[in-house]
Design a protein around this motif. Structure first.
Motif, mmCIF file in Angstrom:
data_model
loop_
_atom_site.group_PDB
_atom_site.id
_atom_site.type_symbol
_atom_site.label_atom_id
_atom_site.label_comp_id
_atom_site.label_asym_id
_atom_site.label_seq_id
_atom_site.Cartn_x
_atom_site.Cartn_y
_atom_site.Cartn_z
ATOM 1 N N SER A 111 -35.009 -40.319 -28.980
ATOM 2 C CA SER A 111 -34.357 -39.222 -28.257
ATOM 3 C C SER A 111 -34.540 -37.887 -28.967
ATOM 4 C CB SER A 111 -32.857 -39.521 -28.111
ATOM 5 O OG SER A 111 -32.262 -39.729 -29.382
ATOM 6 N N ALA A 128 -40.455 -37.525 -29.812
ATOM 7 C CA ALA A 128 -39.733 -37.130 -28.598
ATOM 8 C C ALA A 128 -40.283 -35.812 -28.058
ATOM 9 C CB ALA A 128 -38.243 -37.000 -28.905
ATOM 10 N N ARG A 157 -35.335 -40.823 -19.731
ATOM 11 C CA ARG A 157 -35.574 -39.485 -20.301
ATOM 12 C C ARG A 157 -36.247 -38.550 -19.301
ATOM 13 N NH1 ARG A 157 -34.973 -43.135 -23.756
ATOM 14 N NH2 ARG A 157 -34.312 -42.822 -25.923
#
Length: 525
Positions: free
Chosen positions: A211, A216, A244
């Motif tokens: 994350s 990321a 996401r």
């Protein structure tokens, strides 16, 4: 159990009084050195040391020597990129020493130095960046032999084969490589920190996404590409991407006979159909991996045929702009039939290919491989010399005995640095002479943890001695200390030898101020 060292060994300290190691021993004088088995039990060595110290009540200092212990407990995972146990003990780093002083009543305390030693290492791996530039240019020339563009993927697995991604990747990006490849997501994070814009392909199956952090950010920028190995992984990856709100570029690996990773071509169509229908995944590549490209033309051609047949069968599910790739370094020089849309180059970047081809007469492009320039050297220095008489032996086990009066040189490189014990009495080491030439001398006696011994008898004593540079691994493919030759002598493959060189040996850019400073300090011995 304990290795004798210094004034009193652990075994002798206990058993000199007729007691077993688990019993109490009182009034033990002197300094007691612990190493060997105690350090070997590194995951629990703090408690082991404390327990051992309970056998002493005199206050005699106990020194636990861990000078070359390479055990490194894994740190707790910082993200889904990493897995493994949580070690309760601190990491033991090279050149660290834990010192325990027993007290009465018994108390225990372990102190580890976490700072780097200010003492300069006498050994280094020198990386020749201009040679890498020339190798990249040569590979591009090889791949343009049929007049069509072929991309270059620089494979930097295992921290660029142990040479340091942070040193190689920026130069390769500057040279215009189209893509990088690494094995794991953790390796991708390290590589992304060293590069600016190039995409990075993660070859291992990835099921979860971070994350935060470099990976990321690369996912958000579509710089991170992921290999897909089967339907279950594709589904997990799609789920993680959906969480996401991302669309992941993926490369499907088709297993054509390597039988390691990837999905069998007979089942790959179902995976392609899933990717085609999934908004969270975008097929940007398809590839296979050859099992015997360095030595088996027939098997390599058969795998390539299977891959191409599968591509034709699934043509409707593969976008026209998808990157197709099958050749690594050896197949790249075996035949232009294997170049496809991109080649994946690892050892070829540092100039190693021709030496590994078992049947160069069957390799269409082998003459080009002769033009690659080896791009790394492992150097050290002589730190001590001595004379021995005929009949005297050298090193542990007395594995070598002098047949004449012999002058020995001591070099601070050993198996803890990744120089294999299996090279005992086999390898030759280059000694750099004042005129710039190299003279190759034999290593004699068993390779030790931190040192090897070389025979200097035939070199002039007035010009070759302490401070002289020696070359453990050279950049001349015809020399006896060329990396592939040493690997064969040691019973290893070249990749294994290279990645096995310890991180404690500094990696430096050849000709850089850091390299020159280290060389100057070694010569001042």
């Amino acid at each position: 159990m304990f290795e004798a060292s210094g004034r009193v060994s652990a075994r002798n300290a206990l058993r000199s009084r007729g007691r077993q190691p688990s019993e109490k021993v009182r009034d033990q004088p002197g300094i007691i050195h612990l190493s060997g088995a105690l350090a070997g039990a590194a995951p629990s060595f703090p408690s082991n040391t404390a327990a051992f110290a309970g056998s002493f009540t005199s206050g005699a200092p106990i020194i636990l020597a861990l000078a070359a212990c390479r055990y490194k407990p894994r740190r707790p995972p910082e993200s889904p990129l990493e897995s493994g146990f949580h070690a309760s003990s601190p990491a033991v780093r090279p050149s660290e020493m834990a010192i325990f002083r027993s007290q009465s009543p018994i108390q225990s305390h372990i102190s580890l130095k976490n700072d780097r030693s200010p003492v300069t290492s006498l050994s280094q791996i020198e990386i020749n960046l201009p040679a890498i530039d020339r190798n990249v240019a040569l590979i591009r020339r090889v791949c343009s032999s049929r007049g069509r563009p072929v991309g270059l993927c620089a494979v930097l697995k295992a921290d660029a084969y142990g040479l340091g991604s942070e040193l190689l990747a920026p130069r390769l990006e500057q040279a215009g490589v189209e893509m990088f490849a690494v094995f794991s997501a953790a390796q991708a994070e390290d590589l992304l920190r060293a590069t600016n814009a190039s995409p990075v392909l993660i070859l291992a199956p990835v099921f979860e996404l971070p994350s935060a952090g470099p990976l990321a950010e690369a996912i958000a920028d579509s710089r991170a590409h992921f290999a897909v190995h089967d339907l279950d992984q594709a589904e997990a990856l799609a789920g993680a991407a959906s969480e996401r709100n991302a669309t992941l570029p993926v490369h499907l690996e088709a297993n054509t006979g390597m039988n390691r990773g990837g999905v069998a071509t007979t089942r790959a169509t179902r995976v392609l159909e899933f990717i085609h229908a999934c908004d969270a995944l975008r097929l940007t590549g398809a590839y296979t991996h050859f099992s015997s490209a360095s030595r088996d033309q027939e098997r390599t051609s058969d795998q390539s045929r299977r891959f191409k047949e599968w591509l034709r069968e699934c043509d409707a599910l593969i976008p026209a702009d998808a990157m197709l790739h099958e050749a690594a370094t050896y197949a790249t020089f075996r035949s232009s039939d294997f170049h496809a849309g991109m080649v994946r180059i690892g050892l070829g970047l540092v100039g190693i290919a021709r030496e590994q081809l078992a049947d160069p007469e069957n390799c269409e492009l082998a003459p080009y491989a002769d033009e690659l320039q080896p791009a790394l050297r492992w150097t050290s220095s002589i730190v001590h010399t001595s004379w021995i008489e005929p009949g005297e032996s050298v090193g542990y086990g007395a594995k070598w005995t002098a047949q004449r009066r012999t002058r020995l040189g001591l070099v601070p490189v050993g198996y803890a640095d990744g120089y294999p014990v299996s090279l005992t009495n086999k390898a030759k080491i280059g000694v750099m002479l004042p005129d710039g030439a190299r003279s190759f001398v034999p290593g004699v006696g068993r390779v030790s943890m931190d040192q090897i011994t070389i025979d200097l008898t035939d070199l002039p004593e007035e010009t070759v001695g302490v401070g002289c540079v020696v070359e453990i691994v050279g950049d001349d493919r015809d020399a006896p200390n060329h990396l592939p030759h040493l690997a064969r002598l040691s019973g290893r493959i070249t990749h294994e030898f290279l990645t096995g060189i310890s991180p404690r040996v500094p990696r430096v850019i050849a000709g850089s101020p850091e390299s020159q400073r280290r060389s100057a300090e070694s010569s001042r011995l």
